[in-house]
Design a protein around this motif. Sequence first.
Motif, PDB file in Angstrom:
ATOM      1  N   ILE A  94      17.223   5.760  76.421  1.00  0.00           N
ATOM      2  CA  ILE A  94      17.670   4.503  77.018  1.00  0.00           C
ATOM      3  C   ILE A  94      18.455   3.682  76.011  1.00  0.00           C
ATOM      4  CG2 ILE A  94      16.912   2.367  78.092  1.00  0.00           C
ATOM      5  CD1 ILE A  94      16.537   4.869  79.805  1.00  0.00           C
ATOM      6  N   GLN A  95      18.009   3.714  74.765  1.00  0.00           N
ATOM      7  CA  GLN A  95      18.753   3.007  73.728  1.00  0.00           C
ATOM      8  C   GLN A  95      20.192   3.503  73.667  1.00  0.00           C
ATOM      9  OE1 GLN A  95      16.997   2.173  69.755  1.00  0.00           O
ATOM     10  NE2 GLN A  95      18.574   3.581  69.035  1.00  0.00           N
ATOM     11  N   GLY A  96      20.380   4.821  73.826  1.00  0.00           N
ATOM     12  CA  GLY A  96      21.715   5.380  73.782  1.00  0.00           C
ATOM     13  C   GLY A  96      22.609   4.873  74.898  1.00  0.00           C
ATOM     14  N   VAL A  97      22.018   4.570  76.063  1.00  0.00           N
ATOM     15  CA  VAL A  97      22.809   4.007  77.158  1.00  0.00           C
ATOM     16  C   VAL A  97      23.391   2.661  76.739  1.00  0.00           C
ATOM     17  CG1 VAL A  97      22.724   3.136  79.520  1.00  0.00           C
ATOM     18  CG2 VAL A  97      21.502   5.245  78.927  1.00  0.00           C
ATOM     19  N   VAL A 134      25.308   7.467  81.513  1.00  0.00           N
ATOM     20  CA  VAL A 134      25.262   6.010  81.488  1.00  0.00           C
ATOM     21  C   VAL A 134      24.636   5.456  82.760  1.00  0.00           C
ATOM     22  CG1 VAL A 134      26.669   3.920  81.369  1.00  0.00           C
ATOM     23  CG2 VAL A 134      27.225   5.878  79.913  1.00  0.00           C
ATOM     24  N   GLY A 135      24.947   6.070  83.889  1.00  0.00           N
ATOM     25  CA  GLY A 135      24.399   5.575  85.147  1.00  0.00           C
ATOM     26  C   GLY A 135      22.907   5.732  85.273  1.00  0.00           C
ATOM     27  N   ALA A 136      22.297   6.567  84.398  1.00  0.00           N
ATOM     28  CA  ALA A 136      20.850   6.769  84.443  1.00  0.00           C
ATOM     29  C   ALA A 136      20.091   5.666  83.730  1.00  0.00           C
ATOM     30  CB  ALA A 136      20.494   8.114  83.814  1.00  0.00           C
ATOM     31  N   THR A 177      31.309   5.240  85.173  1.00  0.00           N
ATOM     32  CA  THR A 177      30.510   5.646  84.020  1.00  0.00           C
ATOM     33  C   THR A 177      30.392   7.158  83.964  1.00  0.00           C
ATOM     34  OG1 THR A 177      28.459   5.436  85.286  1.00  0.00           O
ATOM     35  CG2 THR A 177      29.208   3.499  84.059  1.00  0.00           C
ATOM     36  N   PRO A 178      30.289   7.741  82.772  1.00  0.00           N
ATOM     37  CA  PRO A 178      30.279   9.204  82.630  1.00  0.00           C
ATOM     38  C   PRO A 178      28.927   9.821  82.992  1.00  0.00           C
ATOM     39  CG  PRO A 178      30.072   8.174  80.487  1.00  0.00           C
ATOM     40  CD  PRO A 178      30.308   7.059  81.462  1.00  0.00           C
ATOM     41  N   ILE A 179      28.989  11.062  83.442  1.00  0.00           N
ATOM     42  CA  ILE A 179      27.800  11.880  83.674  1.00  0.00           C
ATOM     43  C   ILE A 179      27.870  13.048  82.699  1.00  0.00           C
ATOM     44  CG2 ILE A 179      26.567  13.335  85.312  1.00  0.00           C
ATOM     45  CD1 ILE A 179      27.729  11.620  87.551  1.00  0.00           C
ATOM     46  N   TYR A 180      26.820  13.209  81.888  1.00  0.00           N
ATOM     47  CA  TYR A 180      26.828  14.228  80.855  1.00  0.00           C
ATOM     48  C   TYR A 180      26.028  15.449  81.309  1.00  0.00           C
ATOM     49  CZ  TYR A 180      28.435  10.341  77.974  1.00  0.00           C
ATOM     50  OH  TYR A 180      29.147   9.285  77.476  1.00  0.00           O
ATOM     51  N   PRO A 181      26.468  16.660  80.936  1.00  0.00           N
ATOM     52  CA  PRO A 181      25.738  17.877  81.322  1.00  0.00           C
ATOM     53  C   PRO A 181      24.444  18.021  80.528  1.00  0.00           C
ATOM     54  CG  PRO A 181      27.565  18.427  79.882  1.00  0.00           C
ATOM     55  CD  PRO A 181      27.699  16.955  80.191  1.00  0.00           C
ATOM     56  N   GLU A 182      23.601  18.919  80.973  1.00  0.00           N
ATOM     57  CA  GLU A 182      22.359  19.219  80.261  1.00  0.00           C
ATOM     58  C   GLU A 182      22.658  20.070  79.022  1.00  0.00           C
ATOM     59  OE1 GLU A 182      19.300  18.199  81.007  1.00  0.00           O
ATOM     60  OE2 GLU A 182      19.968  17.047  82.762  1.00  0.00           O
ATOM     61  N   GLY A 183      21.672  20.165  78.160  1.00  0.00           N
ATOM     62  CA  GLY A 183      21.795  21.034  76.997  1.00  0.00           C
ATOM     63  C   GLY A 183      22.306  20.312  75.774  1.00  0.00           C
TER      64      GLY A 183
END
Length: 752
Positions: free
Chosen positions: A479-482, A513-515, A530-536
């Motif tokens: 969450i801090q990273g958001v 970011v949206g999470a 806002t971007p959506i990042y893949p898993e991994g």
Amino acid sequence: MTIDVAMTRWDCGHRSWRCLPKHGQAIEGRPTLRTNSAEMSAIPVHGRGSVAVRSPYRRVTVVALSLMLVLGAMVTGAATHATVATGPGEDPVFGLANGCFALQSDQSGAFARLSPDGYRVDAAAPRDAEVFRLHAAQLGRFMFYGPGGDLLAHDNGNTVVATRDATRSTDWTLTYTDGVYSITATSNGNQLTEHAGRLYSTEPGLDPRGGRFVLVPTSGCADFPESEVNAAGVPLSGTGSNGEVRGFIDAHVHMTADLFIGGEVHCGTPFDPQGITVALRDCPDHGGDGLTAVLENVISHGSPFETHDTTGWPTFTDWPAHDSLTHEQTYFKWVERAWRGGLRIFTNLLVNNHVLCEVYPLKNQSCNDMDTVRAQAAQAHAMQDYVDAQYGGPGRGWFRIVSSPREAREVAAAGKLAVTLGIEVSEPFGCGIRDGVPQCTEEDVDRGLDEVYRLGVRQMIVTHKFDNAFGGVRFDPGIQGVAVNAGNFLGTGRFWEAEPCTGPEHDNPVLSVGAGPADALAALPPGITTPIYPEGPLCNTRGLTSLGEHMIRAMMDRGMIIDIDHMSVKTADTTLRILEDAGYSGVVSSHSWADPLFYKRIYDLGGFVALYASQLDPQKRESGQDPKADREPGFVEGWRKARQVRSDKYYFGFGYGADTNGFGPQAAPRSDAAVRPLIYPYTTFDGGTVMDRQRTGERVFDLNTDGVAQYGLIPDWIADMRNAAGPDGDQIIEDMSRGAEAYIQMWERVAK
């Protein structure tokens, strides 16, 4: 009672200004007088200008709350023991520090006494006079502290009064000529004079004869309020059989963080001319019960509705605490205790983040990163002077700022603390990036490096929290990273861009970011995608830029130390390749903000690794961090892994980076401390000093229950490594005690 070598009380029964403590006297005592009131004060030499009192009920905006998360977790030989100075210096002014005196008028021969209607000068002998403990407010400046806690003060006019409040009006500058003293109000230049049996504050030169005083040594003075050190013995000094120094190193700490982010985020200061009752005050905007301390409550405790006792001296009921992120933790007496416990190198990183400063509503300082660097460097030197003042004059203190490995070695060998300066800001020299365009040039970089080198800076973090003109940053997790990513957008015009990593190293896991919670996104303009990042495992797409390469090579040209912490994997990899091609040893990872897989390359270069001073044993990983790991390894496990990749070509020693005052929580108590506690008192690794529980005012700190609540518990945390490391206990202490020498040798290989 233990010996406090920095605050010796000089009670004398003769008229010489040079004197010795009474035989058998307990040199450190617990202050028993009441605290002073909460009047704000500021002395220019302390690094601040005149500061207006803050309203305690100003609201902290949601925008500021979310972005304030950005700085979270920035986060053997024949040695001898030094003879620490135990008397005043030979100077008749500086040597007055902490002495006990009666004030005699040279004109009338009478002594000053405190009466119900003020100070009269009609006492026939010192036994009938008001006796004053002279607290050194700075070099050549003193406060006159009476037996009942009254301080000699002026009312900004001609009247001299007694007050219980330590303020600018209680600060006096002394000069010595022909056997007598002139006493001048530091705040307005008026001279203390005696006229017709009373004390007055008059214009300089108005009454030359009345302004001449004699300070007669006496006894019976009260102790000026101060924290104890609780260390008995003398600090380790000298060198081993091969010339090496012994002692610990903190490679990453923020002693001057009270001036960062506009100067209103942090509560308290590492020192204040008026003493501990002023230095360790809670923030006015924390109110009476802490309920209005929204920032403290959110980043330290996860809820805006927490409360805490805001009293400070002498109770310190709720702060400092290992998980309180806005209260001062490097008060100079606490740092002194760490030095007494074996600390020999202390790397103070000058720190700021201008984006956070601009959105946070309370400020009294410039938000410009370089303005803040300059102010904090000046404050570090002011602290050196302040410590010298307590010891009796310039150069006599234990806190010594150094700018070369030769100086560091000399200071450590003398049994004192070598203080180095570094920088950790997001946009050094204004080198941000906006929509992909660098905001500085190579000429700006060269001018900036020349300036900070003149300031004494020798270690620098190149990227921090946000992408900048030098390269990409290592992501903050969870969450801090958001919130940090939102700040990256505000500062650069873009969110972080991530891609699958091509090698085993990777940046921290990053949430889309949206999470994140709505509060963390409140600062963003409406309608932003806002971007959506893949898993991994993911890596920042940005690596070292051409301007970043210029920065690295320019630092090498100046013999500076490159700290790869907070660099993205790509940025760090390219930086290390440049250093490897040049065979350049001047590289560190100072507080666990680089992928540990880089440690072998650092060691192979002859560089240095220090781990974040976290809990010693494994701990549960916080929500939002790496989902494939359910625990943080702990400092001891991290040391074991780093030790496995050390290079036999170079002298090995280990360090820590406390990140104190940097919005990173300090080490919590060991999980099994209740059943296997650190036993007090204990003896330092060299056998020369006995350390008991540290006491500040009415509060007694214990590592087993408080963790590292303030910097004075760092030696306890290191001593507790024997418990945490089990059969490796002796080895980890040995490696830690070699840390200062390993760092100095690394520095010697590159210094110009």
